[in-house]
Design an enzyme around this catalytic site. Structure first.
Site, PDB file in Angstrom:
ATOM      1  N   CYS A 122       0.526  -1.040   0.197  1.00 39.94           N
ATOM      2  CA  CYS A 122       0.025  -0.182   0.176  1.00 39.94           C
ATOM      3  C   CYS A 122       0.379   1.673   0.147  1.00 39.94           C
ATOM      4  CB  CYS A 122      -0.925   0.610   1.034  1.00 39.94           C
ATOM      5  SG  CYS A 122      -0.688  -0.162   3.213  1.00 39.94           S
ATOM      6  N   CYS A 130      -3.215  -2.280  -1.259  1.00 40.48           N
ATOM      7  CA  CYS A 130      -2.691  -3.585  -1.146  1.00 40.48           C
ATOM      8  C   CYS A 130      -2.141  -4.608  -2.020  1.00 40.48           C
ATOM      9  CB  CYS A 130      -2.743  -3.930   0.776  1.00 40.48           C
ATOM     10  SG  CYS A 130      -2.709  -3.076   1.583  1.00 40.48           S
ATOM     11  N   LYS A 195      -6.088  -8.963  11.489  1.00 45.20           N
ATOM     12  CA  LYS A 195      -6.099  -7.746  11.132  1.00 45.20           C
ATOM     13  C   LYS A 195      -7.297  -7.104  10.353  1.00 45.20           C
ATOM     14  CE  LYS A 195      -3.573  -4.029   8.415  1.00 45.20           C
ATOM     15  NZ  LYS A 195      -2.592  -3.904   7.891  1.00 45.20           N
ATOM     16  N   ARG A 205      -1.677   6.345   8.496  1.00 38.99           N
ATOM     17  CA  ARG A 205      -1.843   6.731   7.179  1.00 38.99           C
ATOM     18  C   ARG A 205      -1.196   7.770   6.429  1.00 38.99           C
ATOM     19  NH1 ARG A 205      -7.194   3.287   6.042  1.00 38.99           N
ATOM     20  NH2 ARG A 205      -6.305   1.472   6.143  1.00 38.99           N
ATOM     21  N   ARG A 217      -9.911  -1.128   2.366  1.00 35.48           N
ATOM     22  CA  ARG A 217      -9.682  -1.952   2.624  1.00 35.48           C
ATOM     23  C   ARG A 217     -10.703  -3.401   3.195  1.00 35.48           C
ATOM     24  NH1 ARG A 217      -4.649   0.365   1.730  1.00 35.48           N
ATOM     25  NH2 ARG A 217      -3.884   2.010   3.071  1.00 35.48           N
ATOM     26  N   LYS A 248      -4.528  -7.155  15.951  1.00 37.08           N
ATOM     27  CA  LYS A 248      -4.091  -6.325  15.046  1.00 37.08           C
ATOM     28  C   LYS A 248      -5.363  -4.739  14.546  1.00 37.08           C
ATOM     29  CE  LYS A 248      -2.310  -2.498  11.636  1.00 37.08           C
ATOM     30  NZ  LYS A 248      -1.097  -2.779  10.049  1.00 37.08           N
ATOM     31  N   SER A 274      -1.386   3.011  15.208  1.00 38.56           N
ATOM     32  CA  SER A 274      -1.258   4.805  15.600  1.00 38.56           C
ATOM     33  C   SER A 274      -2.132   5.060  16.108  1.00 38.56           C
ATOM     34  CB  SER A 274      -1.675   4.973  13.902  1.00 38.56           C
ATOM     35  OG  SER A 274      -2.131   4.882  13.084  1.00 38.56           O
TER      36      SER A 274
HETATM   37  C1  PBG Z   1       0.516  -1.821   5.967  1.00 43.87           C
HETATM   38  C2  PBG Z   1      -0.417  -1.138   7.069  1.00 43.87           C
HETATM   39  C3  PBG Z   1      -1.685  -0.527   7.637  1.00 43.87           C
HETATM   40  C4  PBG Z   1      -0.494  -0.560   8.851  1.00 43.87           C
HETATM   41  C5  PBG Z   1       0.162  -0.946   9.392  1.00 43.87           C
HETATM   42  N1  PBG Z   1       0.736  -1.801   7.935  1.00 43.87           N
HETATM   43  C6  PBG Z   1      -2.341   0.152   7.280  1.00 43.87           C
HETATM   44  C7  PBG Z   1      -3.620  -0.341   6.661  1.00 43.87           C
HETATM   45  O1  PBG Z   1      -3.330  -1.250   6.510  1.00 43.87           O
HETATM   46  O2  PBG Z   1      -3.982   0.541   6.238  1.00 43.87           O
HETATM   47  C8  PBG Z   1      -1.303   0.504   9.932  1.00 43.87           C
HETATM   48  C9  PBG Z   1      -0.472   0.387  11.791  1.00 43.87           C
HETATM   49  C10 PBG Z   1      -1.212   1.657  12.192  1.00 43.87           C
HETATM   50  O3  PBG Z   1      -1.960   2.368  12.296  1.00 43.87           O
HETATM   51  O4  PBG Z   1      -0.366   1.789  13.462  1.00 43.87           O
HETATM   52  N2  PBG Z   1      -1.314  -2.410   4.913  1.00 43.87           N
END
Ligand code: PBG
Length: 323
Positions: A122, A130, A195, A205, A217, A248, A274
């Site tokens: 991504c 992705c 996830k 992002r 997504r 996650k 985040s």
């Molecule tokens: C990549 C990815 C993401 C995160 C980790 N790897 C973003 C997403 O899936 O949109 C998010 C990590 C975070 O928010 O700290 N695909």
């Protein structure tokens, strides 16, 4: 059993007593710090929505890693932000890509620091999805070939662990096969097994400049109401060869961490994402909660739920508090 014989408050009376009966202990080596690599030199650009976190050029990341190592933190996970993005995520599996060069620089300077690489497309696609977009959706099987190539090039650059975060079906098997074919049989896979399609990724992002340009997504990441499905996702990844499984986000999914812990003896990682980090900061900035206490309480709860390691933007301040 019962009052007045039993008084639970007896063992809470003093800090030494509380310490003696404490069930969950955090340690700096539980933590993995996410880092964002950008091109350039001397670049240290604060991510506005994530206080104390920066987009860093390779030279700055090396300095950061020396500090991380001296704090006893378990490792770092790298995200790359390439200068050029395209439809095919070419930068993701370029042997001279931003992550590959960053890994080489870190392993040269701090060889004993565990370096994990996030394997995803991504950050490298012009549309922010992705994988390869076909008819407005991400094509699973072609995307697998990109992921496999990326994982091999990260491992060749010296990554200690590769961590696919894309949520394509079959990616762990595809990556394991490709690594083994390349003779990289020792490289472990930390799979983002469960996830979720979460609103808590918002600040990331910004940090990774990876917001999807259209849609979202939800056709590949998990639906937040589902728990049993997470167990299926984990089972498949374990069967395909995952060495570490990840849940996650972390705090809104403590039940999933606990279910995974009870079902599996593999190491479990949890990603305090985040948004989890930024909302604690935002509330603290408003004077509504105490930053240090909320930070430690959030990390403790994630470990108590059953995780062995925590990917967290709090790694440095938390390690300092524990030190
Ligand atoms: C990549 C990815 C993401 C995160 C980790 N790897 C973003 C997403 O899936 O949109 C998010 C990590 C975070 O928010 O700290 N695909």
């Amino acid at each position: 059993m019962g009052f007045p014989i039993n008084r639970m408050r007896r063992l809470r009376a003093t800090e030494p007593l509380r310490r003696l009966v404490r069930e969950t202990q955090l340690a700096p080596d539980d933590f993995i710090l996410p880092l964002f690599a950008v091109e350039g030199e001397g670049v240290r650009r604060e991510i506005k929505s994530m206080p104390g976190n920066y987009q860093l050029s390779i030279d700055e990341i090396v300095k950061e890693c020396e500090e991380v190592h001296s704090l006893g933190i378990g490792g770092v996970i790298l995200f790359g932000i390439p200068e050029h993005k395209d439809e095919k995520a070419s930068g993701a599996y370029d042997d001279n890509g931003i992550v590959q060069r960053t890994v080489r620089a870190i392993k040269r300077a701090v060889p004993s620091l565990v370096v994990v690489t996030d394997v995803c497309n991504c950050e490298y696609t012009s549309h922010g999805h992705c994988g390869l977009v076909v008819d407005d959706d991400v094509d699973n099987d072609i995307t697998l070939t990109w992921l496999a190539k990326s994982a091999v090039s990260h491992a060749r650059a010296g990554a200690d662990i590769v961590a696919p975060s894309d949520m394509m079906d079959g990616r762990v098997a595809a990556i394991r096969d490709a690594l083994d074919d390349a003779g990289l049989t020792k490289t472990p896979i930390m799979s983002y097994a469960a996830k979720y399609a979460s609103s808590f990724y918002g600040p990331f992002r910004d940090a990774a400049e990876s917001a999807p340009q259209f849609g979202d997504r939800r056709s590949y990441q998990m639906d937040p109401p589902n728990a049993r499905e997470a167990m299926l996702e984990i089972e498949l990844d374990v069967e395909e060869g995952a060495d570490i499984i990840m849940v996650k986000p972390a705090m809104p999914y403590l039940d999933i961490i606990r279910m995974a812990r009870d079902a599996w003896d593999l190491p479990i990682a949890a990603y305090q994402v985040s948004g989890e980090f930024s909302m604690i900061h935002a509330a603290a900035r408003n004077g509504w909660i105490d930053l240090d206490r909320a930070m430690m309480e959030s990390l403790t709860s994630i470990k108590r739920a059953g995780s062995d390691m925590i990917l967290t933007y709090f790694a440095k301040p938390a390690a300092r508090m524990l030190g």
